[in-house]
Structure formats: C-alpha cells, structure tokens
Write an enzyme that holds these catalytic residues in place. Structure first.
Site, PDB file in Angstrom:
ATOM      1  N   THR A 182     -24.152 -14.012 -33.409  1.00  0.00           N
ATOM      2  CA  THR A 182     -24.160 -15.569 -34.346  1.00  0.00           C
ATOM      3  C   THR A 182     -23.159 -16.367 -34.382  1.00  0.00           C
ATOM      4  O   THR A 182     -23.184 -17.070 -33.821  1.00  0.00           O
ATOM      5  CB  THR A 182     -25.059 -15.532 -35.877  1.00  0.00           C
ATOM      6  N   CYS A 183     -21.757 -15.544 -34.950  1.00  0.00           N
ATOM      7  CA  CYS A 183     -20.583 -15.949 -34.056  1.00  0.00           C
ATOM      8  C   CYS A 183     -20.498 -16.404 -32.774  1.00  0.00           C
ATOM      9  O   CYS A 183     -19.544 -17.547 -32.618  1.00  0.00           O
ATOM     10  CB  CYS A 183     -19.181 -15.238 -34.503  1.00  0.00           C
TER      11      CYS A 183
END
Length: 157
Positions: free
Chosen positions: A47-48
């Site tokens: 997600t980062c």
C-alpha cells in the site's frame, strides 16, 4: 498518542544526502516551517508503494501552493532504504526520512509492533506541523488507508 496543539518531541532522524548519511533533529527539520509529515509502515511495502507515496508525489506541488514549506515521508527503515524508495518513486522534493530505531514513532505514540512481519514499525498517519506544533493529525486504523491519503490532507489545509 500525540495530540493537536502539542510540540513534537526532540529526537534524531537520518537521511541520505550526496555527502552520506546525515543526522538531523526535530528542531532542525520543523522549526519555523510548515510541514506535512506522512508516515508509512514500511518502504517498498504494497500500500505504501502503490498508493501512499505516489499520491503525495502526484500532489506535492499543490501542497507547496497552499503554503507548505516541506513534505516529509517517514518510516522505521534506514536512510539507505528510504533514499532508494524515494528515487524509485521520483519523490522529487519530498524529504525521505529514516526513523531507524523507531524513537520518534514511539515518542509520539504511533509505533506498532508488527511481529514477524517487520517488528517495530510506524502506524500509517499524516500530520500538519507548524513550527514544531501539531495542527492536524490523521491516523489510519491498522491495515487501512483512508484518512492519511494526500487528498485528505490537502483538503484540510
């Protein structure tokens, strides 16, 4: 957890520069500056890398247009990893900051123990800091990415 109106704790961070790894303090990074600080659980994590950092990269000029002096991306990783991650995402002027031992994350009450996944990490959050004082704080629940998005922070400015 740190609250609105509170001063950031004085700790040391590392970042990689053309002259090697340098250490900077909270005061050096935040004094007299309007800063958007966003933290992620880990560089190069799904997600980062797919959403959080790219969203800030895409909107960084809009933050500057709204009077932000500096944007900082922080993770409990080392300065070399943070630098490589920033370069991989063309982070531009975003300062890729290492909270290597998690001292800042712990001091503000936003550290998380992820066990075998990676040990001590930061929770996912974004904050607006003005002259070292927290003015906005958006903390996502574990395994969520909703309130710390670049679009949400930009709307709060």
């Amino acid at each position: 957890m740190i609250q609105l109106g509170e001063q950031l704790p004085e700790v040391q961070f590392q970042r990689l520069t053309d002259n090697g790894v340098v250490t900077q303090t909270t005061a050096e990074l935040f004094k007299g500056e309007k800063v958007v600080l966003f933290a992620v659980p880990g560089a190069f994590t799904p997600t980062c890398s797919a959403a959080h950092l790219p969203g800030v990269v895409e909107l960084q000029q809009k933050f500057y247009d709204k009077g932000v002096d500096r944007i900082i991306c922080l993770s409990v990783n080392d300065a070399y990893v943070m630098d490589a991650w920033g370069k991989a995402h063309n982070a531009g002027d975003i300062l890729m900051l290492a909270d290597g031992a998690g001292k800042f994350s712990q001091a503000i009450g936003l550290a998380a123990d992820t066990g075998d996944f990676g040990g001590l990490r930061s929770r996912r959050y974004a904050m607006l800091v003005d002259d070292g004082v927290v003015k906005q704080l958006q903390v996502d629940e574990p395994k969520q990415f909703e309130v710390s998005k670049a679009e949400v922070m930009l709307a709060l400015l």
